[in-house]
Design an enzyme around this catalytic site. Structure first.
Site, mmCIF file in Angstrom:
data_model
loop_
_atom_site.group_PDB
_atom_site.id
_atom_site.type_symbol
_atom_site.label_atom_id
_atom_site.label_comp_id
_atom_site.label_asym_id
_atom_site.label_seq_id
_atom_site.Cartn_x
_atom_site.Cartn_y
_atom_site.Cartn_z
ATOM 1 N N LYS A 8 40.581 28.374 19.853
ATOM 2 C CA LYS A 8 41.553 27.846 20.816
ATOM 3 C C LYS A 8 41.690 26.319 20.708
ATOM 4 C CE LYS A 8 41.128 31.672 24.090
ATOM 5 N NZ LYS A 8 41.133 32.041 25.530
ATOM 6 N N TYR A 48 50.113 37.199 24.794
ATOM 7 C CA TYR A 48 49.340 37.517 25.994
ATOM 8 C C TYR A 48 50.169 38.307 27.010
ATOM 9 C CZ TYR A 48 45.289 34.577 24.800
ATOM 10 O OH TYR A 48 44.152 34.045 24.231
ATOM 11 N N ASN A 111 38.004 28.263 26.734
ATOM 12 C CA ASN A 111 36.788 29.029 26.459
ATOM 13 C C ASN A 111 36.563 29.259 24.957
ATOM 14 O OD1 ASN A 111 38.742 30.976 26.129
ATOM 15 N ND2 ASN A 111 37.683 32.560 27.289
ATOM 16 N N HIS A 114 39.214 33.366 21.246
ATOM 17 C CA HIS A 114 39.708 34.681 21.670
ATOM 18 C C HIS A 114 39.290 35.689 20.617
ATOM 19 C CE1 HIS A 114 42.381 37.981 22.828
ATOM 20 N NE2 HIS A 114 42.635 38.092 21.536
ATOM 21 N N GLU A 125 47.046 42.787 17.182
ATOM 22 C CA GLU A 125 46.938 41.323 17.183
ATOM 23 C C GLU A 125 46.970 40.761 15.758
ATOM 24 O OE1 GLU A 125 43.529 40.268 19.576
ATOM 25 O OE2 GLU A 125 44.540 40.877 21.425
HETATM 26 P P1 CMP Z 1 41.096 35.530 26.135
HETATM 27 O O1 CMP Z 1 40.071 36.373 25.489
HETATM 28 O O2 CMP Z 1 41.898 34.637 25.261
HETATM 29 O O3 CMP Z 1 42.108 36.496 26.943
HETATM 30 C C1 CMP Z 1 42.854 36.015 28.044
HETATM 31 C C2 CMP Z 1 42.402 34.676 28.530
HETATM 32 O O4 CMP Z 1 42.779 34.346 29.849
HETATM 33 C C3 CMP Z 1 40.893 34.652 28.560
HETATM 34 O O5 CMP Z 1 40.386 34.634 27.237
HETATM 35 C C4 CMP Z 1 40.649 33.384 29.379
HETATM 36 O O6 CMP Z 1 40.655 32.202 28.586
HETATM 37 C C5 CMP Z 1 41.879 33.329 30.301
HETATM 38 N N1 CMP Z 1 41.534 33.565 31.704
HETATM 39 C C6 CMP Z 1 41.675 32.689 32.698
HETATM 40 N N2 CMP Z 1 41.268 33.216 33.872
HETATM 41 C C7 CMP Z 1 40.840 34.479 33.616
HETATM 42 C C8 CMP Z 1 40.286 35.535 34.400
HETATM 43 N N3 CMP Z 1 40.103 35.417 35.706
HETATM 44 N N4 CMP Z 1 39.957 36.706 33.785
HETATM 45 C C9 CMP Z 1 40.151 36.854 32.452
HETATM 46 N N5 CMP Z 1 40.691 35.889 31.650
HETATM 47 C C10 CMP Z 1 41.011 34.706 32.224
#
Ligand code: CMP
Length: 139
Positions: A8, A48, A111, A114, A125
């Site tokens: 990311k 997404y 974070n 992904h 994906e």
């Molecule tokens: P990712 O695996 O990229 O999939 C969706 C993303 O939404 C997740 O990682 C997080 O970075 C983001 N996100 C933010 N808030 C939440 C939440 N409450 N639950 C899950 N994903 C979240």
């Protein structure tokens, strides 16, 4: 087996690309495809789409379009689960010690990575970002 990984914008901005790829390569996941790109809102929204109704959707799209990302196809035994174990929990505060998110992520939006959550979603994906002739046989 193959899975999709995205490094990311926070990982790219903090120069953590190499360190995170090392985690994959030293744990039996090989790179079968890789590219760097800067998603626009339409592309991130489509990727997404499953989260469109969630409260965090706008923040997620804003963050994922804030800078370049590195997208990869990772290949190896049990790639989907292995990648998820290496990443750790979505929320870095809950991620186990030694996981990518525990070591490189700042918060639940920034974070670090992904990863596809199932073999079925991995196929979808991977197809989203790569055409067949961009994926090599890494096994
Ligand atoms: P990712 O695996 O990229 O999939 C969706 C993303 O939404 C997740 O990682 C997080 O970075 C983001 N996100 C933010 N808030 C939440 C939440 N409450 N639950 C899950 N994903 C979240």
């Amino acid at each position: 087996m193959q899975t999709l990984s995205i490094l990311k914008p926070d990982s790219v901005a903090k120069s953590n690309i190499g360190a995170i790829i090392s985690r994959f390569e030293s744990n039996g996941l090989s790179i079968a495809a890789m590219k760097m790109l800067h998603m626009d809102e339409a592309q991130a929204g489509e990727f997404y789409a499953i989260h469109r109704e969630r409260s965090f959707f706008n923040d997620l799209i804003h963050f994922m379009t804030s800078g370049p990302v590195v997208v990869m196809v990772l290949e190896g035994d049990n790639a989907v689960e292995k990648n998820r174990a290496l990443m750790g929990a979505t929320d870095p505060k809950k991620a186990e010690v030694g996981t990518i998110r525990a070591d490189f992520a700042d918060n639940i939006d920034a974070n670090a990575v992904h990863g596809s959550d199932s073999e079925e979603n991995a196929k979808i994906e991977i197809n989203f970002f790569f055409s067949k002739n961009e994926i090599v046989n890494a096994a």
